[in-house]
Design an enzyme around this catalytic site. Structure first.
Site, PDB file in Angstrom:
ATOM      1  N   LYS A   1       0.802  -1.227   0.000  1.00  0.00           N
ATOM      2  CA  LYS A   1       0.000   0.000   0.000  1.00  0.00           C
ATOM      3  C   LYS A   1       0.836   1.278   0.000  1.00  0.00           C
ATOM      4  O   LYS A   1       0.387   2.306  -0.514  1.00  0.00           O
ATOM      5  CB  LYS A   1      -0.968   0.007   1.181  1.00  0.00           C
ATOM      6  CG  LYS A   1      -2.105  -0.996   1.046  1.00  0.00           C
ATOM      7  CD  LYS A   1      -3.116  -0.836   2.163  1.00  0.00           C
ATOM      8  CE  LYS A   1      -4.262  -1.818   2.001  1.00  0.00           C
ATOM      9  NZ  LYS A   1      -5.319  -1.624   3.020  1.00  0.00           N
TER      10      LYS A   1
ATOM     11  N   GLY B   1      -4.149   0.283  17.405  1.00  0.00           N
ATOM     12  CA  GLY B   1      -3.318  -0.087  16.270  1.00  0.00           C
ATOM     13  C   GLY B   1      -2.515   1.090  15.775  1.00  0.00           C
ATOM     14  O   GLY B   1      -2.808   2.254  16.098  1.00  0.00           O
TER      15      GLY B   1
ATOM     16  N   GLY C   1      -0.909   0.741  12.311  1.00  0.00           N
ATOM     17  CA  GLY C   1      -0.556   0.427  10.929  1.00  0.00           C
ATOM     18  C   GLY C   1      -1.366   1.254   9.939  1.00  0.00           C
ATOM     19  O   GLY C   1      -1.946   2.291  10.279  1.00  0.00           O
TER      20      GLY C   1
ATOM     21  N   ALA D   1      -4.227   0.574   8.467  1.00  0.00           N
ATOM     22  CA  ALA D   1      -5.656   0.640   8.772  1.00  0.00           C
ATOM     23  C   ALA D   1      -5.927   1.674   9.853  1.00  0.00           C
ATOM     24  O   ALA D   1      -6.943   2.377   9.815  1.00  0.00           O
ATOM     25  CB  ALA D   1      -6.163  -0.733   9.204  1.00  0.00           C
TER      26      ALA D   1
ATOM     27  N   GLU E   1       5.905   4.486  20.397  1.00  0.00           N
ATOM     28  CA  GLU E   1       6.595   5.264  19.360  1.00  0.00           C
ATOM     29  C   GLU E   1       5.842   5.219  18.042  1.00  0.00           C
ATOM     30  O   GLU E   1       5.789   6.212  17.304  1.00  0.00           O
ATOM     31  CB  GLU E   1       8.032   4.748  19.174  1.00  0.00           C
ATOM     32  CG  GLU E   1       8.970   4.985  20.349  1.00  0.00           C
ATOM     33  CD  GLU E   1       8.762   3.962  21.467  1.00  0.00           C
ATOM     34  OE1 GLU E   1       9.324   4.166  22.558  1.00  0.00           O
ATOM     35  OE2 GLU E   1       8.048   2.945  21.233  1.00  0.00           O
TER      36      GLU E   1
ATOM     37  N   LEU F   1     -12.432  -3.734  12.628  1.00  0.00           N
ATOM     38  CA  LEU F   1     -12.099  -3.814  11.209  1.00  0.00           C
ATOM     39  C   LEU F   1     -11.763  -5.224  10.750  1.00  0.00           C
ATOM     40  O   LEU F   1     -11.702  -5.486   9.549  1.00  0.00           O
ATOM     41  CB  LEU F   1     -10.939  -2.859  10.883  1.00  0.00           C
ATOM     42  CG  LEU F   1     -11.152  -1.381  11.247  1.00  0.00           C
ATOM     43  CD1 LEU F   1     -10.012  -0.542  10.689  1.00  0.00           C
ATOM     44  CD2 LEU F   1     -12.481  -0.872  10.759  1.00  0.00           C
TER      45      LEU F   1
END
Length: 460
Positions: free
Chosen positions: A267, A323, A325, A327, A350, A407
């Protein structure tokens, strides 16, 4: 078959359409002319006396009356605004998008009799209208030309050469040879070979694929094949699981790429192959949709739309995203677009901080989660996916006033959603993200807006 020309006013549809019809020995029709003949009144008078909606209705009727073959059709600039028009025009047709820079279009149409659509100056209106309609033009088109750079005769020649080239089996051999090397089953790639290299030649509306590593589990081929059939799109949608993105892009270009669904791990890397990145994809830092129009490859992101739409009716408040990432980035973008305050929580602070700095939101570790201060929860981690059982929150950490959007869509009912349902929360399955992002992807791929209900029906 027939050839349909779409594009803004001043792009040369009438001139090129007449030349092309003469070259093909076909009849030439202009939908504006059909409207005026049917209504017995000029288009400027329809706008003045009856308004734009009345003209759009007459235009739709004219499109539905067009012959199915042996004709070259020039359409009005706004014909693509109605998905039903695009669907009717695409059926059995090669669709060609004629475009030019806004300054060229404005100069060509200056002093015309068509009433303005906005309160802007002619030049500003031309640029604004073109920008709004550009994704629809690109999606609906099988060929694209900038008529500000190419004379009409050359456009006509290139259209006819394209049609002849697509009839040659050699057009698809390099791509099929590449599919043989992938992990796709022989039965599947042979089916693709039959569609691409059969006696009828390359399908009118081109090649589409989901690319990733892995992606053989993807339901996108099943979904889009069914959507294409339902919406009259003569295209082939397949899947390409391969570790090297450059190999994939070389293969799909050889077969006339039209659209790609992009998944893990490509992506971000696929952005370097795009000539243009949409504002949403640029902000999110990821592309999951690639559309080719002429020599330009455009990267977009529909993941955030898939998150935003199911949450559109939720009152703005404080949202937490688990999360860090791709998404999660799409989720933050969608939630902020809905006017929500967002906190990103991740076990590695971080990573959460990088997203927070980019979007100007808060961050922390999962320990910072406060159920009383949280209205919306989005799980953008793989926790709960088949093979990765578990949940980011137990039932005692959830409250009835919350909306929980997981998700993860395999399985459809995750442990998080079961916990949320037990706590009285509003629950949104990950399949809803898939439905709405696919709906937007279909629009960008083809210019046709498929109903969400149809997508759900196919996926059930």
């Amino acid at each position: 078959m027939r050839i349909v020309l779409i594009g803004p006013r001043g792009s040369g549809k009438t001139t090129i359409g007449a030349l092309l019809a003469d070259r093909m020995g076909w009849r030439f029709l202009d939908t504006d002319g059909v409207v005026e003949e049917t209504e017995g009144i000029s288009i400027p008078d329809i706008f003045t006396q009856r308004g734009e909606p009345a003209f759009r209705d007459a235009e739709t009727a004219a499109i539905r009356s067009l012959p199915p073959d042996g004709v070259v059709v020039a359409t009005g600039g706004g014909a693509v605004l109605r998905s039903s028009n695009v669907q009717a025009l695409r059926a059995g047709s090669l669709t060609v998008f004629l475009d030019a820079d806004s300054s060229v279009l404005a100069a060509r149409t200056a002093g015309g009799t068509r009433p303005p659509l906005t309160g802007l100056s002619h030049a500003e209106e031309t640029a604004t209208v073109r920008t709004v309609r550009l994704p629809l033009y690109r999606g609906a088109a099988d060929l694209c030309f900038n008529t500000g750079n190419i004379p009409p005769e050359m456009v006509v020649r290139q259209i006819t050469e394209f049609m002849e080239e697509r009839q040659s089996p050699a057009f698809c051999r390099e791509f099929v040879a590449f599919l043989e090397q992938t992990r796709m089953e022989r039965r599947e790639w042979r089916t693709v070979e039959e569609r691409l290299c059969g006696t009828a030649g390359m399908p009118l509306h081109g090649l589409y694929a989901v690319i990733g590593n892995p992606c053989l589990h993807s339901r996108s081929p099943e979904l889009f094949t069914a959507l294409f059939a339902a919406c009259g799109v003569d295209g082939v949608y397949t899947r390409i699981e391969w570790p090297v993105l450059d190999d994939i892009m070389t293969a799909v270009r050889s077969a006339g790429l039209k659209g790609l669904s992009v998944t893990i791990p490509f992506k971000s890397d696929v952005m370097q192959y795009c000539d243009e990145i949409t504002a949403d994809a640029h902000s999110i830092g990821a592309v999951n949709t690639v559309v080719r129009c002429g020599d330009r490859v455009v990267g977009a992101n529909t993941d955030w739309v898939g998150i935003r739409q199911p949450l559109a009716g939720v009152m703005a408040g404080h949202a937490v995203v688990f999360g860090a990432g791709g998404a999660a980035r799409a989720a933050v973008y969608a939630l902020q677009d809905l006017g929500m305050d967002v906190t990103v929580l991740n076990r590695t602070p971080e990573r959460a901080q990088r997203i927070a700095n980019h979007f100007g939101c808060e961050y922390g570790t999962p320990d910072a989660y406060d159920p009383e201060e949280t209205d919306v929860i989005v799980n953008a981690t793989p926790v709960g996916m088949e093979g990765r059982e578990g949940t980011v929150l137990e039932a005692n950490a959830l409250r009835a006033h919350q909306t929980v959007f997981d998700l993860v869509y395999t399985p459809p009912e995750t442990e998080l959603l079961r916990n949320a349902r037990h706590a009285g929360c509003r629950c949104i399955r990950g399949t809803e993200m898939f439905v709405h992002q696919a709906q937007e992807q279909m629009r960008l791929f083809t210019g046709v807006a498929a109903e969400a209900a149809l997508i759900r029906e196919i996926l059930e």
